[in-house]
Design an enzyme around this catalytic site. Structure first.
Site, PDB file in Angstrom:
ATOM      1  CE  LYS A  51      -3.465  -1.357   3.052  1.00  0.00           C
ATOM      2  NZ  LYS A  51      -5.112  -1.445   3.703  1.00  0.00           N
ATOM      3  CB  ALA A  75      -0.966  -7.061   8.708  1.00  0.00           C
ATOM      4  CB  THR A  76      -5.620  -5.196   6.383  1.00  0.00           C
ATOM      5  OG1 THR A  76      -5.253  -5.854   5.897  1.00  0.00           O
ATOM      6  CG2 THR A  76      -6.517  -3.860   5.706  1.00  0.00           C
ATOM      7  CD  GLU A 123       0.400  -3.560   6.032  1.00  0.00           C
ATOM      8  OE1 GLU A 123       0.360  -2.230   4.975  1.00  0.00           O
ATOM      9  OE2 GLU A 123       1.267  -4.178   6.433  1.00  0.00           O
ATOM     10  CG  HIS A 131      -2.410   5.175   6.633  1.00  0.00           C
ATOM     11  ND1 HIS A 131      -1.575   5.438   5.243  1.00  0.00           N
ATOM     12  CD2 HIS A 131      -1.879   4.228   6.506  1.00  0.00           C
ATOM     13  CE1 HIS A 131      -0.634   5.339   4.570  1.00  0.00           C
ATOM     14  NE2 HIS A 131      -1.200   3.948   5.625  1.00  0.00           N
TER      15      HIS A 131
HETATM   16  P1  NAD Z   1      -2.744 -10.622   8.542  1.00  0.00           P
HETATM   17  O1  NAD Z   1      -2.482  -9.697   9.787  1.00  0.00           O
HETATM   18  O2  NAD Z   1      -4.450 -11.084   8.694  1.00  0.00           O
HETATM   19  O3  NAD Z   1      -2.015 -11.812   8.109  1.00  0.00           O
HETATM   20  C1  NAD Z   1      -0.460 -11.602   8.109  1.00  0.00           C
HETATM   21  C2  NAD Z   1       0.096 -13.087   7.326  1.00  0.00           C
HETATM   22  O4  NAD Z   1       1.595 -13.218   7.374  1.00  0.00           O
HETATM   23  C3  NAD Z   1       0.045 -13.816   8.321  1.00  0.00           C
HETATM   24  O5  NAD Z   1      -0.672 -15.605   8.542  1.00  0.00           O
HETATM   25  C4  NAD Z   1       1.024 -14.171   9.357  1.00  0.00           C
HETATM   26  O6  NAD Z   1       1.433 -14.965   9.659  1.00  0.00           O
HETATM   27  C5  NAD Z   1       1.800 -14.078   7.908  1.00  0.00           C
HETATM   28  N1  NAD Z   1       3.422 -13.279   8.085  1.00  0.00           N
HETATM   29  C6  NAD Z   1       3.615 -12.536   9.319  1.00  0.00           C
HETATM   30  N2  NAD Z   1       4.489 -12.026   9.374  1.00  0.00           N
HETATM   31  C7  NAD Z   1       5.156 -13.173   8.906  1.00  0.00           C
HETATM   32  C8  NAD Z   1       6.991 -13.867   8.244  1.00  0.00           C
HETATM   33  N3  NAD Z   1       7.854 -13.648   8.997  1.00  0.00           N
HETATM   34  N4  NAD Z   1       6.923 -15.020   7.371  1.00  0.00           N
HETATM   35  C9  NAD Z   1       6.046 -15.622   7.154  1.00  0.00           C
HETATM   36  N5  NAD Z   1       4.766 -15.186   7.015  1.00  0.00           N
HETATM   37  C10 NAD Z   1       4.499 -14.124   8.324  1.00  0.00           C
HETATM   38  O7  NAD Z   1      -2.582  -9.760   7.558  1.00  0.00           O
HETATM   39  P2  NAD Z   1      -3.563  -8.851   6.401  1.00  0.00           P
HETATM   40  O8  NAD Z   1      -5.092  -8.352   7.420  1.00  0.00           O
HETATM   41  O9  NAD Z   1      -4.629 -10.165   5.382  1.00  0.00           O
HETATM   42  O10 NAD Z   1      -3.028  -8.056   5.961  1.00  0.00           O
HETATM   43  C11 NAD Z   1      -2.085  -8.690   3.875  1.00  0.00           C
HETATM   44  C12 NAD Z   1      -1.451  -7.326   3.861  1.00  0.00           C
HETATM   45  O11 NAD Z   1      -2.233  -7.311   2.610  1.00  0.00           O
HETATM   46  C13 NAD Z   1      -1.513  -5.731   4.709  1.00  0.00           C
HETATM   47  O12 NAD Z   1       0.016  -5.624   4.171  1.00  0.00           O
HETATM   48  C14 NAD Z   1      -2.219  -5.141   4.310  1.00  0.00           C
HETATM   49  O13 NAD Z   1      -1.506  -3.688   4.066  1.00  0.00           O
HETATM   50  C15 NAD Z   1      -2.723  -5.698   2.439  1.00  0.00           C
HETATM   51  N6  NAD Z   1      -3.436  -5.306   2.568  1.00  0.00           N
HETATM   52  C16 NAD Z   1      -4.007  -4.839   0.630  1.00  0.00           C
HETATM   53  C17 NAD Z   1      -5.029  -4.227   0.281  1.00  0.00           C
HETATM   54  C18 NAD Z   1      -4.651  -3.515  -1.155  1.00  0.00           C
HETATM   55  O14 NAD Z   1      -5.987  -2.978  -2.135  1.00  0.00           O
HETATM   56  N7  NAD Z   1      -3.628  -3.525  -1.428  1.00  0.00           N
HETATM   57  C19 NAD Z   1      -6.065  -4.333   1.288  1.00  0.00           C
HETATM   58  C20 NAD Z   1      -5.925  -4.860   1.915  1.00  0.00           C
HETATM   59  C21 NAD Z   1      -5.460  -5.701   2.945  1.00  0.00           C
END
Ligand code: NAD
Length: 350
Positions: free
Chosen positions: A143, A209-210, A213, A217
């Site tokens: 993002k 994480a979402t 993050e 902001h």
């Molecule tokens: P989450 O917190 O639900 O899950 C994160 C996953 O990553 C978990 O399974 C965790 O075990 C794994 N993880 C963390 N550190 C790790 C490591 N060092 N090695 C291996 N695995 C690891 O995360 P989420 O809410 O699904 O978000 C994921 C990403 O997607 C975020 O960066 C978020 O900003 C991004 N996102 C982008 C958009 C977009 O429109 N571009 C929208 C939503 C989320």
């Protein structure tokens, strides 16, 4: 006649081999198995052209060239906290990403559904793929502008490694950025691209994480403070706001992505939105407005609005695999390096 035949041949050569019905699905993987990672494999499950064969989370990884079972994987992750407990495909590991990469020569591409905490994490993962000599396709849904800039800095190394990396392939950046790039074609000059998103999720724990993050902001927060927050502190903050996060003028990579595509300067792109962490209903309709001047001198605005019934997960994971598919076609043609969601049209995965 001969020259016509030549043209026909040329056109035939341009047909993407992935558009043709293939008997063998493409083996793909997902890094990160939280909210988006799990939604990603659900999106993939009914598809015939791709097969989910690999995934990693923070504590382990799972790999099966014949395909992983979605139900067992999600149940294992939710009850035991890691795919490493999957029997027989799982392995517990404190270096799960590196361990999986080393066994993933047969995986065509990965969707990186990982948190970008710290802000350098995604670039460090890309670096691991390079250092370990893996070749294939990588897609992220990253993002922040500064995070995309780090990946741009790896362009030459990615190209040299034989990796095709498409960045910013979620919803924003991603679907909405690509829509802006398409809508821009009506104009001679682009004045403003305004992205406004509405996200509704039933509980913040599904997308930790979402949400972290997004908190980064808010005024008086940054990536380091949001990363350092305990779950209790996140809950306390959300209690103060009735579960709502209102975000304005975010540092979002839609700006650098549109700038790199030559659409407009980054100062003309704004991103903001509202996230409701206690209600799956969207607090507002996600949309992108593209304002510009036509060649006749008229000022106008195109608006692209996502259906309110479409979830964040649908609008991130669908495009992510669409871009993964187009990137695989580019990779097969020997096109490597760093591309963005505004430079490539996502293909549809059937
Ligand atoms: P989450 O917190 O639900 O899950 C994160 C996953 O990553 C978990 O399974 C965790 O075990 C794994 N993880 C963390 N550190 C790790 C490591 N060092 N090695 C291996 N695995 C690891 O995360 P989420 O809410 O699904 O978000 C994921 C990403 O997607 C975020 O960066 C978020 O900003 C991004 N996102 C982008 C958009 C977009 O429109 N571009 C929208 C939503 C989320």
């Amino acid at each position: 006649m001969d020259s016509l035949k030549g043209e026909e041949k040329h056109v035939t050569n341009l047909v993407n081999p992935l558009q043709q019905e293939s008997t063998l699905p493409i083996p793909v993987g997902v890094l990160g198995f939280g909210g988006l990672g799990q939604a990603a494999v659900k999106v993939l499950a009914p598809k015939r052209q791709m097969q989910w064969v690999a995934a990693a989370d923070q504590k382990g990884f799972a790999l099966n060239p014949e395909g992983l079972d979605l139900q067992t994987a999600i149940a294992t992750y939710q009850t035991q906290g890691s795919l490493g407990y999957l029997d027989p495909e799982g392995t517990l590991s404190t270096h799960s990403i590196a361990d999986l990469i080393q066994r993933s020569q047969g995986v065509a591409g990965f969707f990186l559904a990982l948190p970008n905490l710290p802000n350098t994490f995604m670039a460090s993962v890309a670096q691991q793929f390079i250092d370990l000599g893996w070749q294939g396709v990588l897609i992220d849904a990253i993002k922040r502008t500064s995070a995309v800039e780090q990946l741009v800095g790896l362009r030459a190394e990615l190209a040299e490694a034989g990796i095709t990396y498409v960045t910013g392939c979620g919803a924003t950046p991603g679907l909405l950025t690509a829509a802006a790039a398409l809508a821009a074609q009506s104009y001679a000059e682009i004045h403003q691209v305004k992205i406004t998103f509405g996200v509704g999720i039933a509980n913040w724990e599904a997308y930790r994480a979402t949400i972290r993050e997004d908190i980064a902001h808010l005024p008086n927060y940054d990536v380091a403070t949001a990363k350092a927050m305990t779950d209790k502190e996140v809950v306390a903050l959300l209690d103060q706001t009735q579960g709502i996060l209102s975000l304005e003028d975010m540092e979002h990579a839609d700006d650098v992505i549109l700038e790199m595509a030559g659409i407009c300067g980054r100062d003309r792109v704004t991103v903001g939105g509202v996230v409701d962490t206690r209600n799956p209903q969207k607090p507002l309709s996600t949309n992108v407005q593209i304002t510009g001047r036509t060649f006749e001198g008229k000022i106008s605005t195109h608006t692209f609005t996502l259906g309110d019934e479409t979830s964040m997960a649908a609008n991130v994971c669908g495009p992510a695999f669409g871009y993964l598919k187009s990137a695989i076609a580019l990779h097969q043609q020997g096109i490597y390096g760093l591309l963005t969601s505004a430079q490539v049209m996502p293909h549809f995965v059937s």
